[in-house]
Enzyme design. Structure first.
Site, PDB file in Angstrom:
ATOM      1  N   CYS A 346      16.094   7.244  -0.856  1.00  0.00           N
ATOM      2  CA  CYS A 346      15.877   5.956  -0.639  1.00  0.00           C
ATOM      3  C   CYS A 346      17.463   5.140  -0.274  1.00  0.00           C
ATOM      4  CB  CYS A 346      15.898   5.212  -1.952  1.00  0.00           C
ATOM      5  SG  CYS A 346      16.673   5.890  -3.557  1.00  0.00           S
ATOM      6  N   ARG A 375      17.339  18.697  -6.899  1.00  0.00           N
ATOM      7  CA  ARG A 375      17.260  17.928  -8.056  1.00  0.00           C
ATOM      8  C   ARG A 375      17.750  19.230  -9.029  1.00  0.00           C
ATOM      9  NH1 ARG A 375      12.925  13.405  -8.473  1.00  0.00           N
ATOM     10  NH2 ARG A 375      13.642  12.171  -6.519  1.00  0.00           N
ATOM     11  N   GLN A 393       9.163  15.232  -1.272  1.00  0.00           N
ATOM     12  CA  GLN A 393       8.410  13.799  -1.511  1.00  0.00           C
ATOM     13  C   GLN A 393       7.817  13.052  -0.383  1.00  0.00           C
ATOM     14  OE1 GLN A 393      11.866  11.661  -3.762  1.00  0.00           O
ATOM     15  NE2 GLN A 393      10.408  11.813  -5.335  1.00  0.00           N
ATOM     16  N   ASP A 395       7.601  10.344   0.708  1.00  0.00           N
ATOM     17  CA  ASP A 395       8.548   9.241   0.026  1.00  0.00           C
ATOM     18  C   ASP A 395       8.251   7.824   1.031  1.00  0.00           C
ATOM     19  OD1 ASP A 395      10.057   8.297  -1.830  1.00  0.00           O
ATOM     20  OD2 ASP A 395      11.903   9.068  -1.327  1.00  0.00           O
ATOM     21  N   HIS A 397       9.400   3.501   1.365  1.00  0.00           N
ATOM     22  CA  HIS A 397      10.259   2.658   0.885  1.00  0.00           C
ATOM     23  C   HIS A 397      10.027   1.221   1.770  1.00  0.00           C
ATOM     24  CE1 HIS A 397      12.868   5.925  -0.754  1.00  0.00           C
ATOM     25  NE2 HIS A 397      12.625   5.088  -1.677  1.00  0.00           N
ATOM     26  N   LYS A 477       8.539   0.529 -13.644  1.00  0.00           N
ATOM     27  CA  LYS A 477       7.588   1.408 -12.750  1.00  0.00           C
ATOM     28  C   LYS A 477       6.090   1.191 -13.158  1.00  0.00           C
ATOM     29  CE  LYS A 477       9.033   5.763 -14.685  1.00  0.00           C
ATOM     30  NZ  LYS A 477       9.297   7.075 -14.468  1.00  0.00           N
ATOM     31  N   HIS A 523       9.905   1.441  -4.351  1.00  0.00           N
ATOM     32  CA  HIS A 523      10.095   2.862  -4.068  1.00  0.00           C
ATOM     33  C   HIS A 523       8.558   3.268  -4.292  1.00  0.00           C
ATOM     34  CE1 HIS A 523      14.338   3.121  -4.727  1.00  0.00           C
ATOM     35  NE2 HIS A 523      14.118   1.914  -5.389  1.00  0.00           N
TER      36      HIS A 523
END
Length: 654
Positions: A346, A375, A393, A395, A397, A477, A523
């Protein structure tokens, strides 16, 4: 007093002196199926006097009932171990999903073995047969310390009463008012909040599963204990059904399938939680990602790409170094600057947004990336592809104007569900996770974001529950869960409304009235991670992936060498319509070649012999069918198979 029965009906009764009187006052076919009661939202023992306007009877086949069964069985496990190994120390024994565990330190650092497990189970059954009552008592802190004078783990729990706000010990029957204990014999007593079943005779449908190591408080610098895991259910049939599901889960284990199907492995030379994908596995990943990319393009997304490391200053601005440092890999020092492998994409997507001034005409701006992040997970929690240290991911945004937030969330939620359905997944539910105790931002911002998420859920057909306090530190979320083919629940997609990062990065857009305003940021990870979603699909399908995802879609097997030319012509025709085809030549027995293709879980095996060459037919072995089809016109098979080879990219209408 209103009494709510397990079947959803209610009764009115006069006041009762105990939960047992409540059970006896209403019509229930099996009164022993009632284990506890709920009064004003609090679970309590049947021996207690009911309070409040409504009493809910808790049956053993409910979620709360099973938790009580399992925690009560954990007490019996501890009692059995302490009787068999006098002088041993016991720590904690909570219920967990589908079971329970208890942690022990045996005298002289002893270790449990398989024979010990049998002895413990036998002792537990004798305790259950003895019909010992679970009796609750309330003690002062000092009385609790005196009672557990020779049990250091229990004493530490009691002594930690001053730190209950950041401890799990509140669940162990400890508060600043004192401690609660449960006895079920003259010799055994345990710290516990309760409730428990009325007596040990209510138990019995249990099985001890395995022994594992566990550190006290999860700290590798503290005592190493032995943890006995078990499972407990409300009936013998429920226990047996669970054990069957376990066997099925073992058959579907993606780690086992990954090796059998030659898809991936974890080389120790690279490090734990860092997989490599073999050609077949990499092809499946490519197919998953390609379908997703095409669908995102049709959905109005724009692709982004970001590097794997960044300077520490980026993660200082984003707050990751303040809130997430324990989950990040250690830094690297280069040319006077500190770099970190990125834990999330992000902050870099925000920098793309900020690369130039944005107008309201550009919003919503939907950025999408298959971005690999890193991670640090402790080695004890790594689990194949389902829990890794390097994950990719899918991912996205989305940056939008405040007025666009509700509509964008509804659209996004629909897109997520439709894409998951394209992979053959159908059973969904959601959690709306709200503000946790440790968080940043103003109350009104959290309320606005939470309301927008709840609106999106209300517009969908997905059942959902509120998970109070389970949001991220910076945003509420939605977590999307699915159930796989054997009923297991997996968390996959996540949507978050973030009002903090746009402020931290001073993001703006120029609105239609020529004023500068702050965009909202959403997100979204749809697969969650490619690796974990890969594992879910493997286990859901037991390795037999849909035809469009299978590395080899069709195997052609000539009966003998003289049929090979016809087999090759079939393969060429299939390749021309986009099929992935392999020809297994007649260099080994026919049965062995067919068996090898079945073990590879190939969707279609075409067997061709002399008669097929003459008639332009094929023999079709469909995956999952025990009855091969003969004399199938090849032209008809071509027409049939063409729709299964390549999926149509997803188009979600507004």
């Amino acid at each position: 007093m209103k009494v709510l029965l397990p079947d959803g009906t209610s009764r009115e009764i006069d006041s009762a002196l105990s939960g047992f009187e409540v059970v006896n006052a209403v019509e229930i076919k099996n009164k022993r199926s009632i284990l506890a009661m709920e009064c004003n939202g609090e679970l309590v023992d049947l021996s207690r006097t009911p309070f409040g306007d409504e009493v809910v009877l808790v049956a053993g086949d409910s979620d709360s009932g099973r938790e009580i069964l399992r925690h009560s069985t954990a007490h019996v496990l501890a009692q059995a171990v302490l009787e068999l190994w006098p002088g041993s120390k016991f720590a904690i024994g909570p219920f967990i999903q589908d079971g329970f565990y208890y942690d022990f330190a045996l005298v002289d650092n002893g270790r449990f073995n398989d024979e010990d497990m049998k002895r413990i189970e036998a002792k537990m059954r004798s305790i259950i047969k003895a019909n010992q009552r679970f009796v609750r008592e309330e003690l002062s802190i000092q009385e609790g310390l005196d009672l557990f004078g020779n049990q250091p783990f229990k004493r530490e729990i009691i002594e930690g009463v001053a730190h209950l706000d950041d401890s799990e010990d509140a669940n162990e029957g400890v508060s600043d008012k004192g401690v609660s204990i449960y006895r079920n014999s003259e010799t055994f007593v345990d710290l516990c909040r309760g409730p428990h079943v009325p007596s040990t005779s209510y138990l019995g449908s249990f099985k001890l599963m395995r022994v594992a190591g566990a550190y006290w408080r999860g700290d590798e610098k503290r005592d190493q204990l032995q943890r006995i895991y078990g499972t407990a259910w409300e009936s013998k049939d429920a226990l047996e059904a669970y054990l069957v599901r376990l066997d099925e889960a073992e058959r579907r284990d993606h780690r086992k399938l990954g090796m059998e199907l030659d898809l991936f492995h974890f080389p120790p030379e690279i490090g734990g939680g860092l997989p490599v994908f073999h050609p077949k596995g990499a092809l499946i990943r490519h197919l998953m990602e390609d379908f997703s990319k095409k669908s995102h393009l049709l959905g109005g997304y724009q692709f982004a790409w970001t590097p794997h490391i960044a300077k520490s200053t980026l993660f200082e601005v984003s707050g990751h170094l303040e809130w997430y440092k324990d989950g990040m890999y250690p830094p690297m020092e280069m040319e006077g600057a500190t770099y970190y492998p990125k834990p999330m994409n992000c902050p870099m997507h925000i920098l793309i947004y900020k690369a130039h001034q944005r107008s309201y005409r550009e919003l919503p701006l939907r950025l999408f990336e298959f971005g690999t992040v890193y991670r640090f997970e402790r080695s004890g929690v790594l689990h194949g592809l389902a829990r890794v240290r390097g994950l990719t991911q899918d991912d996205s945004h989305i940056f939008c104007a405040p007025s666009q937030l509700g509509g964008e969330l509804s659209r996004l939620l629909k897109f997520i569900i439709e894409l998951l359905k394209a992979f053959g997944l159908e059973d969904f539910e959601a959690e709306l996770a709200t503000r946790p105790a440790k968080s940043v931002g103003e109350d009104y911002e959290w309320e606005e974001a939470t309301n927008a998420l709840e609106y999106a859920l209300s517009q969908s057909e997905i059942p959902y529950v509120r998970a109070e306090g389970e949001g991220a530190f910076y945003a509420p979320k939605i977590d999307i869960h699915l159930k796989d083919a054997i009923g297991r629940r997996w968390q996959v997609s996540t949507l978050q409304v973030d009002l903090q990062l746009p402020q931290r990065f001073d993001m703006e857009f120029v609105d239609s009235d020529n004023t500068r305003k702050r965009p909202y940021m959403i997100h979204r990870a749809l697969f969650g991670s490619v690796e974990r979603f890969f594992a879910i699909l493997l286990e859901h399908y037991a390795g037999a992936l849909p035809t469009w995802l299978s590395p080899t879609q069709i195997t052609v097997v000539p009966v003998k060498e003289s049929n090979h030319e016809y087999a090759e012509s079939i393969a060429r025709a299939l390749t021309q319509i986009g099929a992935r085809v392999v020809v297994h030549g007649a260099n080994e027995p026919l049965g062995a070649r067919i068996r090898r293709s079945k073990l590879d879980k190939t969707p279609y095996i075409l067997v061709v012999g002399d008669r097929d060459v003459a008639a332009q037919t094929v023999g079709v072995n469909r995956r999952g069918s025990d009855k091969p089809e003969t004399d199938v016109l090849f032209s008809a098979f071509l027409d049939e198979i063409s729709g299964e080879l390549v999926p149509t990219p997803l188009v979600v209408t507004e």
